[in-house]
Design a protein around this motif. Structure first.
Motif, PDB file in Angstrom:
ATOM      1  N   LYS A  87       4.381   4.506   2.586  1.00 51.66           N
ATOM      2  CA  LYS A  87       3.620   4.404   1.517  1.00 51.66           C
ATOM      3  C   LYS A  87       4.228   5.210   0.644  1.00 51.66           C
ATOM      4  O   LYS A  87       4.556   6.527   1.070  1.00 51.66           O
ATOM      5  CB  LYS A  87       2.103   4.872   1.401  1.00 51.66           C
ATOM      6  CG  LYS A  87       1.314   4.530   0.051  1.00 51.66           C
ATOM      7  CD  LYS A  87       0.038   5.012   0.249  1.00 51.66           C
ATOM      8  CE  LYS A  87      -0.784   4.779  -0.990  1.00 51.66           C
ATOM      9  NZ  LYS A  87      -2.165   5.076  -1.094  1.00 51.66           N
ATOM     10  N   GLU A 142       4.555  -2.487   5.313  1.00 49.75           N
ATOM     11  CA  GLU A 142       3.981  -2.649   6.624  1.00 49.75           C
ATOM     12  C   GLU A 142       4.404  -3.606   7.327  1.00 49.75           C
ATOM     13  O   GLU A 142       5.026  -4.820   6.949  1.00 49.75           O
ATOM     14  CB  GLU A 142       2.325  -2.728   6.687  1.00 49.75           C
ATOM     15  CG  GLU A 142       1.554  -1.913   5.724  1.00 49.75           C
ATOM     16  CD  GLU A 142       0.165  -2.247   5.700  1.00 49.75           C
ATOM     17  OE1 GLU A 142      -0.452  -1.600   6.429  1.00 49.75           O
ATOM     18  OE2 GLU A 142      -0.218  -2.853   4.565  1.00 49.75           O
ATOM     19  N   THR A 187       2.547   3.233  -6.843  1.00 45.24           N
ATOM     20  CA  THR A 187       2.881   3.388  -5.208  1.00 45.24           C
ATOM     21  C   THR A 187       3.026   1.857  -4.589  1.00 45.24           C
ATOM     22  O   THR A 187       2.686   0.822  -5.327  1.00 45.24           O
ATOM     23  CB  THR A 187       1.391   3.518  -4.676  1.00 45.24           C
ATOM     24  OG1 THR A 187       0.361   2.469  -4.642  1.00 45.24           O
ATOM     25  CG2 THR A 187       0.561   4.658  -5.206  1.00 45.24           C
ATOM     26  N   TYR A 194       5.145   1.844   9.087  1.00 43.07           N
ATOM     27  CA  TYR A 194       4.052   2.110   7.775  1.00 43.07           C
ATOM     28  C   TYR A 194       4.860   2.959   6.909  1.00 43.07           C
ATOM     29  O   TYR A 194       5.195   4.077   7.383  1.00 43.07           O
ATOM     30  CB  TYR A 194       2.634   2.592   8.211  1.00 43.07           C
ATOM     31  CG  TYR A 194       1.880   2.594   7.057  1.00 43.07           C
ATOM     32  CD1 TYR A 194       1.070   1.728   6.647  1.00 43.07           C
ATOM     33  CD2 TYR A 194       1.699   4.065   6.480  1.00 43.07           C
ATOM     34  CE1 TYR A 194       0.262   1.892   5.514  1.00 43.07           C
ATOM     35  CE2 TYR A 194       1.047   3.958   5.273  1.00 43.07           C
ATOM     36  CZ  TYR A 194       0.158   3.086   4.608  1.00 43.07           C
ATOM     37  OH  TYR A 194      -0.498   3.361   3.920  1.00 43.07           O
ATOM     38  N   TRP A 220       4.270   8.888   2.981  1.00 43.07           N
ATOM     39  CA  TRP A 220       3.534   8.879   4.075  1.00 43.07           C
ATOM     40  C   TRP A 220       4.114   7.856   4.931  1.00 43.07           C
ATOM     41  O   TRP A 220       4.414   6.680   4.544  1.00 43.07           O
ATOM     42  CB  TRP A 220       2.064   8.462   3.741  1.00 43.07           C
ATOM     43  CG  TRP A 220       1.591   9.428   2.875  1.00 43.07           C
ATOM     44  CD1 TRP A 220       0.636  10.820   3.282  1.00 43.07           C
ATOM     45  CD2 TRP A 220       1.488   9.638   1.563  1.00 43.07           C
ATOM     46  NE1 TRP A 220       0.105  11.227   2.143  1.00 43.07           N
ATOM     47  CE2 TRP A 220       0.595  10.799   1.056  1.00 43.07           C
ATOM     48  CE3 TRP A 220       1.777   8.827   0.312  1.00 43.07           C
ATOM     49  CZ2 TRP A 220       0.456  11.170  -0.488  1.00 43.07           C
ATOM     50  CZ3 TRP A 220       1.632   9.122  -0.995  1.00 43.07           C
ATOM     51  CH2 TRP A 220       0.816  10.152  -1.362  1.00 43.07           C
ATOM     52  N   ALA A 279      10.603   1.576  -0.469  1.00 40.00           N
ATOM     53  CA  ALA A 279       9.445   1.846  -0.967  1.00 40.00           C
ATOM     54  C   ALA A 279       9.476   2.531  -2.682  1.00 40.00           C
ATOM     55  O   ALA A 279       8.597   2.315  -3.496  1.00 40.00           O
ATOM     56  CB  ALA A 279       8.578   2.563   0.130  1.00 40.00           C
ATOM     57  N   THR A 320       3.313  -0.093  -0.759  1.00 36.00           N
ATOM     58  CA  THR A 320       3.357   0.003   0.720  1.00 36.00           C
ATOM     59  C   THR A 320       3.988  -0.640   1.204  1.00 36.00           C
ATOM     60  O   THR A 320       3.899  -1.986   1.039  1.00 36.00           O
ATOM     61  CB  THR A 320       1.562   0.028   1.038  1.00 36.00           C
ATOM     62  OG1 THR A 320       0.906   0.913   0.184  1.00 36.00           O
ATOM     63  CG2 THR A 320       1.402   0.199   2.372  1.00 36.00           C
ATOM     64  N   GLU A 333       1.638  -3.991  -0.536  1.00 33.05           N
ATOM     65  CA  GLU A 333       0.792  -3.524  -1.948  1.00 33.05           C
ATOM     66  C   GLU A 333       1.477  -2.823  -2.891  1.00 33.05           C
ATOM     67  O   GLU A 333       2.406  -1.870  -2.403  1.00 33.05           O
ATOM     68  CB  GLU A 333      -0.258  -2.666  -1.269  1.00 33.05           C
ATOM     69  CG  GLU A 333      -1.371  -2.172  -2.518  1.00 33.05           C
ATOM     70  CD  GLU A 333      -2.564  -1.485  -2.129  1.00 33.05           C
ATOM     71  OE1 GLU A 333      -3.674  -1.850  -2.270  1.00 33.05           O
ATOM     72  OE2 GLU A 333      -2.152  -0.328  -1.413  1.00 33.05           O
TER      73      GLU A 333
END
Length: 441
Positions: free
Chosen positions: A128, A143, A139, A126, A51, A32, A141, A151
């Motif tokens: 981020k 998932e 950023t 998850y 996160w 990430a 993300t 994203e």
């Protein structure tokens, strides 16, 4: 994507089995931050913010990161993703990392630039990551699966098209549909899929065996981590225990886990999104094949393919991450089914082996990825062989016993219900205990 919602063995292997360097949760964290960092021009980083869902946090919490001499930490994984990670390598994102990258990552952490936030209410998988310079913030993300980038944004503007989104997200887009498909299958249908293997499939399965054997050899040579595999091997050499099929499986599998959990810079071939699942799904079969008369590598590779299928089938019921140790329940059952198949067992024997193993290990919890996972892999590998041998000698746990049902399919559905519904509070309690330990240290 198969538009008729029918999947070939090749489809399933492509989606469920892949190389991973180090534990998949810190690798996903690094992926990430590497993906976000790749959107920024060269410049001094002012902050990295993360996160994470509870299960990602739990499994990235205490496991060693490859190439760092056993160092741990979610913040270190994140910083390394920025300083030396290559997002195009997916779960091998940390392969390019050098000593200079590690030094730079530690400096980032020491400056207070890395912040890790736990999201108590989030999907199971998850992540981020936000990486900022003085001028820009990017950023990424992740998932659903550990390398599924859903994203990418630059200064709050989503990027509609990007190679990372195309090469990673698209390749995983059918995973939910695959799991829906797997849940409809019977074990007879899974075995039928194995019989369709072609030379490309055999070569891919063989590559996975070689990856995981290299980890086992490293563990047996150097005794990293807790050294469970090397200690078991030494006990054999000292004549204190005997090396039979069960011990051979325990030694090989736990040695590989010792190496992987201690941060050896060697990839594992994962299964159902987990490197340790891959070790458990593959190595017990390879350990016992030399104990079985007239067994060829070709037959053993077919058995490994079945192990991957059964592991994926069970994970489609239990979920990717949960309070249940998937290495024990899913990959252990996969290995047991495969060993039974390799030893000439019929469909009833395979069904009994799976039920025997689940009866044995259903209470094994997952309290995060760490060095002591080698204990659980040793247990799972031993039980996989034992459950197979018991099934071939007529032992079949009755449907009146606990969560065991008449069929293996219903038994696994029951196990999935236990995992996804019955142990939610268990998972929260495990994480609470882990966090409280850090606050009191």
């Amino acid at each position: 994507m198969n538009t008729q919602n029918q999947y070939t063995l090749k489809d399933i292997l492509k989606l469920e089995v892949a190389p991973a360097l180090g534990c998949t949760e810190p690798a996903a964290v690094a992926l990430a931050t590497a993906a976000a960092s790749s959107l920024l021009d060269a410049g001094r980083i002012t902050s990295i913010q993360l996160w994470l869902s509870a299960n990602i946090y739990k499994n990235a919490f205490a496991v060693a990161i490859p190439g760092t001499d056993g160092a741990t930490g979610i913040d270190l994984a994140a910083a390394l993703g920025h300083t030396g990670g290559d997002a195009t390598q997916r779960l091998q994102v940390l392969a390019p990392v050098t000593g200079d990258h590690i030094t730079a990552a530690r400096e980032l952490i020491a400056s207070g630039s890395v912040e890790v936030n736990l999201l108590k209410e989030a999907p199971t998988i998850y992540i981020k990551a936000a990486v900022s310079t003085a001028e820009h913030t990017a950023t990424a993300t992740i998932e659903h699966t550990h390398d599924n980038i859903t994203e990418l944004t630059l200064d709050d503007k989503p990027l509609a098209e990007h190679p990372l989104l195309a090469s990673i997200s698209d390749s995983k887009s059918s995973l939910a549909e695959l799991e829906d498909f797997l849940r409809t299958q019977t074990f007879e249908q899974l075995i039928t899929l194995v019989e369709t293997m072609d030379e490309e499939d055999f070569e891919f399965i063989r590559q996975g065996v070689e990856y995981n054997l290299k980890l086992a050899r490293h563990g047996l040579s150097f005794g990293p981590g807790l050294g469970i595999g090397k200690t078991l091997d030494r006990l054999v050499r000292e004549g204190l225990i005997k090396k039979d099929m069960i011990q051979a499986a325990r030694i090989l599998t736990s040695a590989a886990c010792d190496a992987r959990m201690s941060g050896a810079k060697l990839p594992a071939m994962s299964s159902a999104g987990s490197g340790n699942h891959g070790l458990t799904a593959i190595l017990p079969i390879w350990a016992v094949k030399n104990y079985i008369n007239e067994t060829s590598d070709h037959e053993a590779l077919k058995a490994v393919a079945l192990s991957h299928l059964v592991t994926g089938y069970i994970k489609s019921h239990t979920g990717r991450l949960s309070a249940v140790c998937g290495c024990s329940i899913a990959a252990g059952a996969g290995a047991s089914a495969a060993i039974t198949y390799l030893m000439g067992g019929n469909l009833n024997h395979i069904a009994s082996a799976i039920k025997n193993l689940i009866c044995d290990l259903a209470g094994c919890i997952c309290d995060g990825a760490k060095a002591s996972c080698a204990f659980k892999l040793a247990t799972a590998a031993g039980s996989a062989v034992q459950s197979a041998l018991f099934s071939l000698h007529g032992i079949n746990v009755k449907e009146s016993d606990g969560i065991i049902a008449l069929s293996p399919e219903q038994t696994i559905k029951n196990t999935g219900e236990l995992s996804t519904q019955g142990m939610i509070e268990t998972d929260r309690t495990i994480l609470k205990i882990m966090i409280e330990k850090t606050l009191t240290d």
